[in-house]
Scaffold this motif. Structure first.
Motif, PDB file in Angstrom:
ATOM      1  N   ARG A 171       0.810  -1.216   0.000  1.00 56.57           N
ATOM      2  CA  ARG A 171       0.000   0.000   0.000  1.00 56.57           C
ATOM      3  C   ARG A 171       0.842   1.265   0.000  1.00 56.57           C
ATOM      4  O   ARG A 171       0.353   2.337  -0.338  1.00 56.57           O
ATOM      5  N   SER A 172       2.097   1.142   0.431  1.00 56.16           N
ATOM      6  CA  SER A 172       2.934   2.327   0.557  1.00 56.16           C
ATOM      7  C   SER A 172       4.381   1.940   0.314  1.00 56.16           C
ATOM      8  O   SER A 172       4.784   0.795   0.559  1.00 56.16           O
TER       9      SER A 172
ATOM     10  N   GLU B 133       4.535   2.566   7.090  1.00 54.95           N
ATOM     11  CA  GLU B 133       3.171   2.937   6.728  1.00 54.95           C
ATOM     12  C   GLU B 133       2.386   1.719   6.263  1.00 54.95           C
ATOM     13  O   GLU B 133       1.193   1.584   6.551  1.00 54.95           O
ATOM     14  N   ASP B 134       3.048   0.832   5.550  1.00 54.60           N
ATOM     15  CA  ASP B 134       2.401  -0.400   5.109  1.00 54.60           C
ATOM     16  C   ASP B 134       1.967  -1.235   6.313  1.00 54.60           C
ATOM     17  O   ASP B 134       0.871  -1.810   6.341  1.00 54.60           O
TER      18      ASP B 134
ATOM     19  N   HIS C 143      -1.066   0.363   7.993  1.00 52.03           N
ATOM     20  CA  HIS C 143      -2.285   0.068   7.231  1.00 52.03           C
ATOM     21  C   HIS C 143      -2.785  -1.332   7.558  1.00 52.03           C
ATOM     22  O   HIS C 143      -4.002  -1.549   7.690  1.00 52.03           O
TER      23      HIS C 143
ATOM     24  N   ARG D 177      -4.379  -1.636  11.211  1.00 51.92           N
ATOM     25  CA  ARG D 177      -5.664  -0.952  11.340  1.00 51.92           C
ATOM     26  C   ARG D 177      -6.835  -1.851  10.930  1.00 51.92           C
ATOM     27  O   ARG D 177      -7.984  -1.567  11.286  1.00 51.92           O
TER      28      ARG D 177
END
Length: 691
Positions: free
Chosen positions: A421-422, A427-428, A431, A434
């Motif tokens: 995703r990133s 950050e991945d 994500h 979450r």
């Protein structure tokens, strides 16, 4: 500066652009009946085909006999240095080693080596991100001629081991203990490449075998936490359990979808904080007679040819070696000598991996109750399993229940279900967590201590492993998933086999390429087993019922492997110093095992693999496959009935003293002959046994 190598080498980053050929798939869903029945009688047939069980003479140790063709393998390879000191240690305990004194070039000896974190910068070493490999050289250019090593006056050694991490350090210690002039060389990424950090009972037995067979008793401590040095124990951690927590996106964990195996206490399994463990093993290698360059400069290149190699170092110095064992990593300098084909290949079944060390991770038991039969998750290794992947949590240190504890996190994802995703691994990761309420709570305040690393195609393997005057092993030839302790276990297995071949070559003076072909085959066989295990595990994540069944087969694999290897080791030690003492070790028996093991268990492992392939191909429903596996576990004659492996609702494995005694009684009265042999004195099911 290192010489520019002309031909481009394939690195893990390059594997992103390559696709392995897909497995043949059926044109459409098959009739569930025949698909479900496929291989249904495998275990029963394997057991019924066994010869009648022999009567065993309790006064004389029986030797198990393997099956199948025997590849060329070094027999009678007990080090000459050990043979000279007597018949060797008795089967119950390794004796203290007597380091061999021989000619040592003083220029290459080092004072107390520094830990990797304080090592000098690499200088002219090849730059590479920890998880993505090196920048490519020009494609297709001819390889420059290597300068002969004799053009420079450098300290000469018989063997150079490239890679001063756990595997390289263990191998260097063993070779030096055997009287072989060995130099251990640091590589640029020994410290920053993520590596395995957990052991299981089988791993402990491989470490014990290394200690016994090769006369380096300190190595057994790697599988027995209480025997590690105080400073290593403080930063590492004892592993009391292996837990599996099943999670679904958007939902809390359900209380009945957790499984926990409590590790037998006599193993004292470990969480290995690798910077300190690797530094300790390096010191151990030097203590047994291995050499190292002062201040531990990293290697930058290898020039020369077989019998006359020169290892170039970042501080401008160099070392000479007749033979090189390259364990340095995916940008290994000897990979591009293995032929015109790509040096590394992606595995057919792979995953993308995110790894880091974090602080501020909240203990999972505050959010997910381990249950009445369980223990706190932070007491051991925890796998949070979800469709298409898992997250492994490894807490370090003596106090692991607070949020200040250091926790290793390794995430393995099926890229089709969990695409990147990133560009930022952190950050991945955010994500991902979450998507799961319990994980979002657990990592809400966590911060990285060791930076995040990632790679899409994490797993790779070398296309070849043996060249003229060198072999490519361990992290230079393979990178596997960290889950289920495969990384550390594979390293120990490869060191054991490589040491046998290298010691035999030194004894016979034969360092030819063909001499090491069986080692290449052995490594390839273990890589194939790891690939099967990863494929099966990723398939099993799709349904808790299927994971519940699969993880029990995996636990049986570790248990039977540990017990069978222990029996094979003690049988070998009981024979004394015979030329064929270790003949039964090193032959492939199936299910990734290379020592005598009960054939019914191998059939169970193979049948589970077949069923999971049918699920992956949508030819069999996950629930039907799970019931098929549980049925095998209920009826197989070699599975101790009191542990409830065949009962899906029995989700806690606690190996109490009472259960140990019951297992012993069951083994004597009802177990098959070979199973009885591994469960009687000399095996780990008794409260107090010899090593």
């Amino acid at each position: 500066m290192p010489a520019q190598r002309g031909r481009r080498r394939v690195t893990p980053k390059d594997l992103l652009t390559r696709r392995a050929p897909a497995e043949p798939r059926s044109p459409g869903p098959a009739d569930p009946g025949p698909a479900w029945y496929e291989g249904a009688e495998t275990v029963g047939a394997a057991e019924s085909a066994l010869p009648p069980e022999p009567a065993e003479d309790p006064e004389s140790p029986a030797r198990p006999h393997g099956d199948g063709p025997t590849p060329a393998h070094p027999d009678g390879d007990r080090p000459a240095a050990l043979a000279a000191s007597g018949p060797g240690p008795a089967p119950d305990r390794p004796t203290a080693p007597v380091p061999q004194e021989g000619p040592r070039p003083m220029a290459t000896e080092s004072p107390e080596p520094q830990a990797h974190g304080t090592r000098p910068p690499a200088g002219g070493a090849r730059a590479s991100a920890p998880a993505t490999g090196t920048a490519p050289a020009s494609e297709g250019a001819p390889r420059p001629d290597r300068a002969p090593g004799t053009a420079r006056s450098v300290p000469r050694h018989k063997v150079a081991v490239l890679g001063a991490h756990l595997g390289g350090g263990m191998l260097a210690a063993i070779l030096a203990r055997a009287g072989i002039d060995t130099v251990l060389v640091d590589s640029p990424h020994d410290a920053d490449v993520p590596a395995g950090e957990t052991t299981v009972p089988y791993t402990a037995e491989v470490f014990e075998l290394l200690a016994r067979r090769y006369g380096v008793p300190e190595l057994s401590a790697l599988g027995h936490f209480g025997e590690l040095p105080d400073d290593v124990r403080r930063t590492s951690g004892v592993k009391r359990s292996i837990g599996f927590v099943y999670a679904r996106p958007g939902s809390r964990v359900r209380p009945h979808q957790v499984v926990q195996f409590n590790v037998p206490s006599e193993h004292g399994e470990s969480h290995l904080y690798r910077p300190d463990v690797d530094a300790w093993v390096h010191r151990l290698a030097l203590r047994h007679g291995a050499k190292a360059a002062p201040n531990r400069p990293v290697l930058t290149d290898v020039t020369g040819e077989a019998g006359d190699f020169v290892v170039e170092l970042a501080d401008g110095s160099a070392l000479g070696a007749e033979f090189v064992v390259d364990m340095s990593g995916p940008d290994a300098p000897l990979l591009d000598r293995l032929g015109p084909e790509p040096a590394l290949r992606p595995l057919r079944h792979s995953s993308r991996v995110l790894t880091a060390h974090l602080r501020g991770v909240r203990p999972l038991e505050r959010r997910v109750d381990p249950g009445a039969g369980g223990t706190p998750w932070t007491g051991g290794t925890t796998q949070v399993v979800f469709p298409g992947g898992w997250m492994q949590l490894v807490p370090f240190g003596e106090d692991r229940t607070g949020e200040g504890a250091l926790t290793s996190v390794a995430v393995s994802l099926d890229a089709k279900q969990w695409p990147q995703r990133s560009a930022s691994p952190e950050e991945d990761f955010q994500h991902l967590v979450r998507q799961f309420p319990d994980l979002a709570w657990q990592f809400a305040e966590a911060s990285a201590v060791r930076p995040w690393a990632s790679a899409e195609s994490w797993q790779y393997a070398a296309t070849r492993a043996v060249g003229d005057g060198f072999v490519v092993l361990d992290r230079s030839a393979v990178r596997c998933d960290f889950t289920l302790s495969r990384d550390v276990t594979l390293t120990a297995e490869l060191v054991h086999e490589a040491a046998a071949h290298l010691i035999a070559a030194a004894r016979d003076g034969d360092w030819s390429t063909e001499r090491f072909r069986p080692l290449e085959v052995f490594q390839a066989t273990l890589i194939e087993h790891g690939e099967r295990l990863l494929r099966s595990a990723l398939t099993a994540t799709g349904d808790f019922r299927l994971w519940n069944a699969f993880c029990r087969v995996w636990l049986l694999h570790s248990m039977f492997a540990a017990l069978s290897l222990k029996r094979a080791r003690n049988d070998a030690l009981a024979t004394g110093d015979r030329p064929d003492q270790w003949r039964e070790l090193g032959r492939h028996r199936g299910a990734g095992l290379w020592f005598p093991v009960y054939a019914g268990f191998v059939a169970l492992f193979d049948d589970t693999d077949r069923l999971l392939r049918q699920v992956a191909d949508q030819r069999l429903a996950p629930g039907a496959a799970a019931e098929r596996i549980f049925g095998q576990l209920r009826t197989a004659s070699f599975v101790p009935p009191l542990f409830g492996f065949g009962d899906p609702a029995d989700r806690y494995y606690n190996f109490t003293p009472l259960k140990r005694l019951k297992v012993l009684l069951w083994a004597k009265r009802r177990a098959p002959h070979m199973v009885q042999r591994v469960l009687t004195p000399g095996a780990t099911v008794l409260p107090s046994v010899e090593r």
